[in-house]
Design a protein around this motif. Sequence first.
Motif, short mmCIF file in Angstrom:
data_model
loop_
_atom_site.label_atom_id
_atom_site.label_comp_id
_atom_site.label_asym_id
_atom_site.label_seq_id
_atom_site.Cartn_x
_atom_site.Cartn_y
_atom_site.Cartn_z
N ALA A 100 -21.60 51.79 83.17
CA ALA A 100 -22.28 51.25 81.99
C ALA A 100 -21.58 51.72 80.72
N THR A 101 -21.14 52.97 80.71
CA THR A 101 -20.42 53.51 79.55
C THR A 101 -19.12 52.75 79.34
N GLN A 102 -18.39 52.49 80.44
CA GLN A 102 -17.14 51.74 80.32
C GLN A 102 -17.39 50.34 79.78
N MET A 103 -18.45 49.69 80.26
CA MET A 103 -18.77 48.34 79.79
C MET A 103 -19.04 48.33 78.29
N VAL A 104 -19.89 49.25 77.83
CA VAL A 104 -20.21 49.30 76.40
C VAL A 104 -18.97 49.67 75.59
N GLN A 105 -18.15 50.59 76.09
CA GLN A 105 -16.95 51.00 75.36
C GLN A 105 -15.97 49.85 75.22
N ASN A 106 -15.80 49.07 76.29
CA ASN A 106 -14.89 47.92 76.21
C ASN A 106 -15.37 46.92 75.15
N LEU A 107 -16.67 46.69 75.10
CA LEU A 107 -17.22 45.72 74.14
C LEU A 107 -17.09 46.21 72.71
N VAL A 108 -17.38 47.49 72.49
CA VAL A 108 -17.26 48.04 71.14
C VAL A 108 -15.79 48.09 70.73
N SER A 109 -14.90 48.45 71.66
CA SER A 109 -13.45 48.47 71.36
C SER A 109 -12.97 47.10 70.93
N ASN A 110 -13.46 46.05 71.63
CA ASN A 110 -13.10 44.69 71.25
C ASN A 110 -13.56 44.36 69.84
N ALA A 111 -14.79 44.76 69.53
CA ALA A 111 -15.33 44.48 68.19
C ALA A 111 -14.52 45.19 67.11
N LEU A 112 -14.02 46.38 67.42
CA LEU A 112 -13.19 47.11 66.45
C LEU A 112 -11.79 46.50 66.35
N LYS A 113 -11.29 45.99 67.48
CA LYS A 113 -9.91 45.48 67.50
C LYS A 113 -9.76 44.15 66.78
N HIS A 141 -10.74 42.46 64.26
CA HIS A 141 -11.25 42.28 62.90
C HIS A 141 -10.24 41.49 62.06
N LYS A 142 -10.69 40.98 60.93
CA LYS A 142 -9.81 40.19 60.07
C LYS A 142 -8.78 41.10 59.41
N PRO A 143 -7.54 40.64 59.32
CA PRO A 143 -6.50 41.46 58.69
C PRO A 143 -6.88 41.88 57.27
N GLY A 144 -6.72 43.16 56.99
CA GLY A 144 -7.02 43.66 55.65
C GLY A 144 -8.48 43.94 55.41
N THR A 145 -9.33 43.66 56.39
CA THR A 145 -10.76 43.90 56.25
C THR A 145 -11.22 44.90 57.32
N PRO A 146 -11.80 46.03 56.92
CA PRO A 146 -12.26 47.00 57.92
C PRO A 146 -13.31 46.39 58.84
N PRO A 147 -13.33 46.77 60.10
CA PRO A 147 -14.31 46.23 61.04
C PRO A 147 -15.74 46.60 60.62
N ARG A 148 -16.66 45.68 60.84
CA ARG A 148 -18.08 45.95 60.63
C ARG A 148 -18.80 45.59 61.93
N VAL A 149 -19.39 46.60 62.59
CA VAL A 149 -19.96 46.40 63.92
C VAL A 149 -21.42 46.87 63.92
N ARG A 150 -22.27 46.05 64.51
CA ARG A 150 -23.68 46.41 64.65
C ARG A 150 -24.01 46.44 66.15
N ILE A 151 -24.54 47.56 66.60
CA ILE A 151 -24.96 47.73 68.00
C ILE A 151 -26.48 47.69 68.01
N SER A 205 -32.42 44.19 75.87
CA SER A 205 -31.07 43.68 75.65
C SER A 205 -30.30 44.59 74.71
N LEU A 206 -28.99 44.50 74.81
CA LEU A 206 -28.07 45.20 73.92
C LEU A 206 -27.09 44.18 73.39
N ALA A 207 -26.94 44.12 72.07
CA ALA A 207 -26.00 43.18 71.45
C ALA A 207 -24.97 43.95 70.65
N ILE A 208 -23.69 43.56 70.81
CA ILE A 208 -22.59 44.11 70.02
C ILE A 208 -22.15 43.00 69.07
N GLU A 209 -22.47 43.17 67.79
CA GLU A 209 -22.19 42.12 66.79
C GLU A 209 -21.05 42.57 65.88
#
Length: 379
Positions: free
Chosen positions: A261-274, A276-286, A296-300
Amino acid sequence: MANPSETSNEMLRLAFEASPAAMFMVDQDGRIELVNAQCEGTFGYARGEMIGMSVETLAPAGLRSRHRHLRADFAANPSKRLMGVGRDLRAVRRDGSEFPVEIGLTPVATPLGPRVVAFAVDITARLLVEESLRNSLAELERANESLSRFAYVASHDIQEPLRKISAFADILNTAMAEGDAEESRYAAEVMAASAQHARHIVADVLALARSLNSAYALETFALRETIRTVLDSLSQTILEERADVAVIGEDFSLQGDRSQATQMVQNLVSNALKYHKPGTPPRVRIVLKGGEGEHSLAIEDEGIGFAATHRDEIFEPFRRLNDRGDFPGTGIGLAICKTIASRHGWRLSATSTPTVGSTFEIVFPKAFSGQNESARKRL
């Protein structure tokens, strides 16, 4: 000496009473006259309660009127019949709950007039087994299809860095023979990068294989604790990207393999961080959401997003929507997430709009359990 007729009647009574199916006798008016012991377990009534009861009481309320007509038709043309095979025939217990049944009807002549002996078999367990077999067959077919596609794509992807290594080995040999230090260095760098890429592919393939085949260590754990572990692991990336990451919602517990479960959540959060729009810092809501039937758990994120037509194929191994030069990776991370979720009986889905962002949501059926019985068997 015992009367043969009495002996025969006693044997019939014992057989009637010992039947593993619920058996009862119904008179011409549809009243139950005789029941065996199994009726109590099947229908939930004490034996005495069923005597004199209308047989329609055992049918769902909406079908009782129709049942009277069917009973009249049977009385006009009595014959042995087996009902419910291949049909959704249901009966009702004393507490009002319905269950699937198969029913057999046999007309008999008695000194008191024509009667019908009926048997009813609760087929709930059998239907569950059949459903499980259908699900297993469907999973096997999907697995075979995925394996075939995976083998093709994996062989193609891993050949790419190997071809580069082979080609630049020749270039390196030529450069060294000619004493070209700059060309030699460049060829060596390309070979090293290609080897590293091949290593990443192999590592991710092994991770996918583990998510498919490894035994899971089931335990109950709090989801926020898992998220905290993930964010600690990604803290350097979050710092370097100047990412804005927030965790929202009330905590809840899951039952499953904590490390997977940790690996699953980490992969999803890593994707959300990766992504992102060029020149714009990532904004992620868990976002954690509780509910009566499921959590439910949503990674936005507010990243580059993707077209809705790709929402299923992004979970396929090695499926990439962007150039590797822009966003490094092997394209296996989301496939691992999907496998972990499926094996637990969780539902992982994605929605996205290009240039607006993406949401990956995991739904956990049956709050606090994290899995249904069929999922438990897969683990």
